[in-house]
Design a protein around this motif. Structure first.
Motif, PDB file in Angstrom:
ATOM      1  N   TRP A  75       0.745  -1.172   0.032  1.00 10.09           N
ATOM      2  CA  TRP A  75       0.041   0.055   0.029  1.00 10.09           C
ATOM      3  C   TRP A  75       1.128   1.205  -0.087  1.00 10.09           C
ATOM      4  O   TRP A  75       0.499   2.260  -0.304  1.00 10.09           O
ATOM      5  N   ALA A  76       1.994   1.147   0.491  1.00  8.38           N
ATOM      6  CA  ALA A  76       3.012   2.440   0.514  1.00  8.38           C
ATOM      7  C   ALA A  76       3.556   2.664  -0.927  1.00  8.38           C
ATOM      8  O   ALA A  76       4.402   3.688  -1.063  1.00  8.38           O
ATOM      9  N   ALA A  77       3.301   1.953  -1.849  1.00 12.92           N
ATOM     10  CA  ALA A  77       4.093   2.109  -3.101  1.00 12.92           C
ATOM     11  C   ALA A  77       4.039   3.502  -3.947  1.00 12.92           C
ATOM     12  O   ALA A  77       4.623   4.035  -4.737  1.00 12.92           O
ATOM     13  N   ASN A  78       2.354   3.575  -4.069  1.00  9.66           N
ATOM     14  CA  ASN A  78       1.867   4.787  -4.690  1.00  9.66           C
ATOM     15  C   ASN A  78       1.363   6.004  -4.110  1.00  9.66           C
ATOM     16  O   ASN A  78       0.594   6.552  -4.614  1.00  9.66           O
ATOM     17  N   GLY A  79       1.704   6.032  -2.799  1.00 13.29           N
ATOM     18  CA  GLY A  79       1.345   7.296  -1.992  1.00 13.29           C
ATOM     19  C   GLY A  79       0.102   6.974  -1.146  1.00 13.29           C
ATOM     20  O   GLY A  79      -0.334   5.904  -0.854  1.00 13.29           O
ATOM     21  N   VAL A  80      -0.699   8.029  -0.898  1.00 13.29           N
ATOM     22  CA  VAL A  80      -1.904   7.889  -0.015  1.00 13.29           C
ATOM     23  C   VAL A  80      -2.904   8.927  -0.513  1.00 13.29           C
ATOM     24  O   VAL A  80      -2.889   9.428  -1.665  1.00 13.29           O
ATOM     25  N   ILE A  81      -4.199   8.742   0.034  1.00 11.92           N
ATOM     26  CA  ILE A  81      -5.352   9.222  -0.291  1.00 11.92           C
ATOM     27  C   ILE A  81      -5.900   9.540   1.224  1.00 11.92           C
ATOM     28  O   ILE A  81      -6.252   8.652   1.892  1.00 11.92           O
ATOM     29  N   ASN A  82      -6.279  10.609   1.399  1.00 10.17           N
ATOM     30  CA  ASN A  82      -7.093  11.176   2.642  1.00 10.17           C
ATOM     31  C   ASN A  82      -8.532  11.532   2.588  1.00 10.17           C
ATOM     32  O   ASN A  82      -8.758  12.441   1.768  1.00 10.17           O
ATOM     33  N   VAL A  83      -9.249  10.795   3.338  1.00 10.53           N
ATOM     34  CA  VAL A  83     -10.729  10.826   2.902  1.00 10.53           C
ATOM     35  C   VAL A  83     -11.502  11.161   4.395  1.00 10.53           C
ATOM     36  O   VAL A  83     -11.286  10.312   5.397  1.00 10.53           O
ATOM     37  N   THR A  84     -12.228  12.084   4.235  1.00 13.68           N
ATOM     38  CA  THR A  84     -13.118  12.886   5.382  1.00 13.68           C
ATOM     39  C   THR A  84     -14.436  12.035   5.159  1.00 13.68           C
ATOM     40  O   THR A  84     -14.984  12.748   4.083  1.00 13.68           O
ATOM     41  N   THR A  85     -15.173  11.349   5.721  1.00  9.72           N
ATOM     42  CA  THR A  85     -16.428  10.717   5.526  1.00  9.72           C
ATOM     43  C   THR A  85     -17.066  10.282   6.957  1.00  9.72           C
ATOM     44  O   THR A  85     -16.384  10.442   7.715  1.00  9.72           O
ATOM     45  N   TYR A  86     -18.234   9.794   6.645  1.00 11.94           N
ATOM     46  CA  TYR A  86     -19.056   9.380   7.891  1.00 11.94           C
ATOM     47  C   TYR A  86     -18.779   8.061   8.340  1.00 11.94           C
ATOM     48  O   TYR A  86     -18.289   7.078   7.451  1.00 11.94           O
ATOM     49  N   ASP A  87     -18.794   7.623   9.697  1.00 11.02           N
ATOM     50  CA  ASP A  87     -18.731   6.106   9.886  1.00 11.02           C
ATOM     51  C   ASP A  87     -19.548   5.277   9.178  1.00 11.02           C
ATOM     52  O   ASP A  87     -20.840   5.454   8.828  1.00 11.02           O
ATOM     53  N   LYS A  88     -19.268   4.180   8.686  1.00  3.88           N
ATOM     54  CA  LYS A  88     -19.918   2.995   8.029  1.00  3.88           C
ATOM     55  C   LYS A  88     -20.061   3.254   6.640  1.00  3.88           C
ATOM     56  O   LYS A  88     -20.613   2.547   5.713  1.00  3.88           O
ATOM     57  N   ILE A 133     -10.594  14.161  -0.151  1.00  3.91           N
ATOM     58  CA  ILE A 133     -11.831  13.832  -0.290  1.00  3.91           C
ATOM     59  C   ILE A 133     -12.704  14.130   0.786  1.00  3.91           C
ATOM     60  O   ILE A 133     -12.450  13.764   1.863  1.00  3.91           O
ATOM     61  N   VAL A 134     -13.727  14.694   0.495  1.00  4.31           N
ATOM     62  CA  VAL A 134     -14.829  15.247   1.549  1.00  4.31           C
ATOM     63  C   VAL A 134     -16.222  14.437   1.369  1.00  4.31           C
ATOM     64  O   VAL A 134     -16.414  14.516  -0.005  1.00  4.31           O
ATOM     65  N   THR A 135     -16.952  14.512   2.155  1.00  2.90           N
ATOM     66  CA  THR A 135     -18.269  13.738   1.922  1.00  2.90           C
ATOM     67  C   THR A 135     -19.537  15.000   2.143  1.00  2.90           C
ATOM     68  O   THR A 135     -19.505  15.500   3.248  1.00  2.90           O
ATOM     69  N   VAL A 136     -20.070  15.336   1.097  1.00  2.00           N
ATOM     70  CA  VAL A 136     -20.896  16.604   1.257  1.00  2.00           C
ATOM     71  C   VAL A 136     -22.169  16.109   1.252  1.00  2.00           C
ATOM     72  O   VAL A 136     -22.532  15.563  -0.047  1.00  2.00           O
ATOM     73  N   ALA A 137     -23.222  16.622   1.655  1.00  3.52           N
ATOM     74  CA  ALA A 137     -24.722  16.400   1.200  1.00  3.52           C
ATOM     75  C   ALA A 137     -25.244  17.281   0.271  1.00  3.52           C
ATOM     76  O   ALA A 137     -24.596  18.650   0.310  1.00  3.52           O
ATOM     77  N   GLY A 138     -25.867  16.877  -0.730  1.00  2.37           N
ATOM     78  CA  GLY A 138     -26.143  17.735  -1.992  1.00  2.37           C
ATOM     79  C   GLY A 138     -26.661  19.260  -1.593  1.00  2.37           C
ATOM     80  O   GLY A 138     -26.436  20.143  -2.304  1.00  2.37           O
TER      81      GLY A 138
END
Length: 369
Positions: A35-48, A92-97
């Motif tokens: 998983w460390a080969a190509n960097g990271v991605i940071n995601v802010t989202t809701y549980d589940k 990435i963030v999780t936005v309600a429409g």
């Protein structure tokens, strides 16, 4: 839901040995984890929302580490991104429409380039270019889960509920519950007004009169309410304890009760209701934007991902083929008859400031009355 930010990641390998030991023994070079080969991605989202199995598979397949920060509130995401400015810590963030306009006008998220998402074709056509998702003639996020405000009832005690008026029926005094601010807009709709304020642009006097009428209705019937709640877990527990028989509920919490076998049914009464989609949005100046698009594309690769999202969250998936993977109880929890679906109005981003100000003030007045 806890407000504590949680980050999930794989543990990195460490080199053992130091000082004299390192001199005495040859250095053992271990390969970097995949998983460390190509960097990271940071995601802010809701549980589940993002299934653990999906995240682990994506890490193995892509070589990208997924770091998840949990949130439980749109405002908290907005405030964090605003504070970070041009150097965001998330991709990435999780936005309600219905919150699009706030994030877009503040330049916190970027328009979505669907050409970078080959699996976009696997998104249900109802969501591929939905009017609510297009602002300034651009799409701004990948819809992943759809929800709506429904009338939840314990069918052992309430056999039928064709109208929202049942929430004010003396037979159920002390046996109802709702989130005041959300039910306020439903009450406006029930009274024949525009609970989403779209038609009240430049008509503050008319909007205020409509809001006051709904406010006064809720104050008049305060004795009907067992408790005003805030979190979905609260209304779930009240139903489980049989403290309430009726509630205004977002579809997610109620659907989870249905999936777990509780005698709950969720419906859209004849006066209608409001719905929204949660979307995954690429942050403006995202440090790992290309990885973000890889994750979005992977989500759409298989309906199994959407089915897992539905099972975990209770909300309906936007991905084609998910219904075929759900059992009868899961389908009951996450689907509606077509005539009820047609009663759902998706929240608009139009006139949000007026709506928020008036509803917030009226909510405070109901609670204080």
């Amino acid at each position: 839901m806890s407000d504590k930010s949680t980050i999930t990641r794989r543990s990195a390998l460490t080199l053992l040995g130091a000082g004299a030991t390192a001199i005495a023994m040859p250095m053992i070079i271990r390969p970097r984890p995949a998983w460390a080969a190509n960097g990271v991605i940071n995601v802010t989202t809701y549980d589940k929302f993002l299934p653990k199995e999906f995240v682990e598979k994506f890490e193995r397949d892509s070589g990208i580490e997924v770091r998840i920060r949990l949130t439980d509130d749109q405002g908290k995401q907005y405030n964090l991104l605003t504070a970070e400015g041009a150097n965001p810590s998330t991709d990435i963030v999780t936005v309600a429409g219905h919150r699009y306009s706030q994030f877009i006008s503040s330049k916190l998220i970027q328009p979505l380039d669907t050409a970078k998402i080959p699996n976009w074709k696997n998104l249900n056509t109802a969501y591929q270019d939905a009017p609510w998702a297009r602002v300034d003639d651009k799409l701004w996020g990948l819809p992943i889960l759809a929800g709506y405000e429904g009338l939840a009832r314990n069918v052992d005690y309430v056999k039928d509920a064709p109208s929202w008026q049942i929430m004010f029926d003396p037979e159920y005094k002390g046996l109802t519950s709702y989130i005041v601010s959300d039910f306020m807009t439903i009450a406006m709709q029930m009274l024949g007004h525009d609970g989403d304020f779209v038609t009240y642009v430049d008509k503050a006097d008319i909007a205020q009169k409509a809001t006051n009428e709904a406010r006064d209705l809720l104050i008049k019937h305060k004795d009907m309410v067992r408790k005003y709640y805030d979190a979905g877990s609260e209304v779930q527990q009240m139903f489980i304890n049989e403290d309430i028989y009726l509630a205004h509920s977002w579809s997610g919490p109620a659907a989870k009760l249905i999936m777990e076998g509780h005698p709950i049914e969720l419906s859209v009464p004849k006066e209608g209701t409001f719905g929204f989609c949660y979307t995954l949005n690429v942050v403006n100046n995202a440090p790992n934007a290309e990885n973000a698009y890889k994750l979005l594309n992977a989500i759409l690769e298989s309906p199994e991902v959407g089915a897992a999202m539905t099972r975990q969250s209770g909300y309906s998936s936007t991905i084609n083929g998910v219904a075929d993977l759900l059992n009868d109880r899961e389908k009951l929890a996450s689907t509606l008859p077509q005539e009820q679906l047609d009663r759902i109005i998706f929240f608009s981003s139009v006139n949000r400031d007026m709506k928020n100000q008036m509803i917030d003030r009226a909510t405070a007045e109901v609670k204080a009355a």
